[in-house]
Design an enzyme around this catalytic site. Sequence first.
Site, PDB file in Angstrom:
ATOM      1  CE  LYS A 294      -1.945  -0.803   4.054  1.00 47.09           C
ATOM      2  NZ  LYS A 294      -1.241  -2.019   4.500  1.00 47.09           N
TER       3      LYS A 294
ATOM      4  NE  ARG B 297      -3.996  -1.583   9.968  1.00 45.32           N
ATOM      5  CZ  ARG B 297      -2.926  -0.848   9.732  1.00 45.32           C
ATOM      6  NH1 ARG B 297      -3.023   0.279   9.080  1.00 45.32           N
ATOM      7  NH2 ARG B 297      -1.752  -1.252  10.124  1.00 45.32           N
TER       8      ARG B 297
ATOM      9  NE  ARG C 127       7.756  -3.569   5.197  1.00 42.70           N
ATOM     10  CZ  ARG C 127       6.460  -3.340   5.419  1.00 42.70           C
ATOM     11  NH1 ARG C 127       5.668  -3.038   4.422  1.00 42.70           N
ATOM     12  NH2 ARG C 127       5.987  -3.463   6.625  1.00 42.70           N
TER      13      ARG C 127
ATOM     14  NE  ARG D 295       6.989  -0.640   9.950  1.00 43.24           N
ATOM     15  CZ  ARG D 295       5.807  -0.729   9.327  1.00 43.24           C
ATOM     16  NH1 ARG D 295       5.640  -0.140   8.169  1.00 43.24           N
ATOM     17  NH2 ARG D 295       4.827  -1.417   9.866  1.00 43.24           N
TER      18      ARG D 295
ATOM     19  NE  ARG E  11       2.724  -5.119  11.016  1.00 42.55           N
ATOM     20  CZ  ARG E  11       3.748  -4.875  10.186  1.00 42.55           C
ATOM     21  NH1 ARG E  11       4.947  -5.405  10.440  1.00 42.55           N
ATOM     22  NH2 ARG E  11       3.591  -4.114   9.129  1.00 42.55           N
TER      23      ARG E  11
END
Length: 210
Positions: A14, A90, A125, A158, A169
């Site tokens: 996203k 969310r 990532r 992160r 998550r």
Amino acid sequence: MNIVILLGAPGSGKGTVAAKLAAENANLKHVSSGDLLRGAVAKGTEAGQAAKGYMEAGKLVPDELIATMIKDVIAESTGDVTMLLDGFPRNVAQAEILEKTGAEIRSVVLLDVPDAIIQDRIAGRRTCPKCKAGYHVKALPPKVEGKCDHCGTDLVIRKDDNPETVKDRLVVYHQQTEPLIAYYKAKGLLRVIDGDQGPEKNAAAFKAAM
Ligand code: ATP
Ligand code: MG
């Protein structure tokens, strides 16, 4: 001002898609709830202190906390701008809060990515802590290893991008965020695109759908 909502699992791309489209078109404004929250944590604001523990555990922060930040951004936005809203709402309660602001939702685009691919994507990532640009060691490497293409800052992993927290998550996504798919489908706003085509094609498909 109207809003295009980006819907998708963590790691669905996203942020990358929104950042890319916003960089190409000055009338698009990328607003990432995660970036707003990470900014507040880094600054040590009251909201940031309240959000930190939830974020590190991969849980959603309280609705009112994030909704207040998003409402502030909406209130500050003027003129002919389309907001690419990445990470908010969310859950259904947040969607209802957003509706009450009177903001016009143009479309809700779901980046559809199978869970099996998510862990791999997030493992590779890397993020720029300064300008928030996102990279992937294989799919979207920076020009110089470990450095941001735009500002040269050292890229980081992160804190919530470790495999255990990513699992949590994903559970949160399926339980709390996925009901938004039916919610927006019923309103005739939902568009679904294949989120597993690579960053360039994902962005092109998104642009065509929004
Ligand atoms: P990605 O990094 O691929 O965007 P993500 O959507 O899980 O995945 P962020 O949107 O950056 O990541 O969110 C990071 C964390 O911030 C979430 O795990 C959650 O704790 C908090 N957060 C972000 N947006 C919201 C929201 N709308 N409501 C509640 N908590 C949120
Ligand atoms: Mg994000």
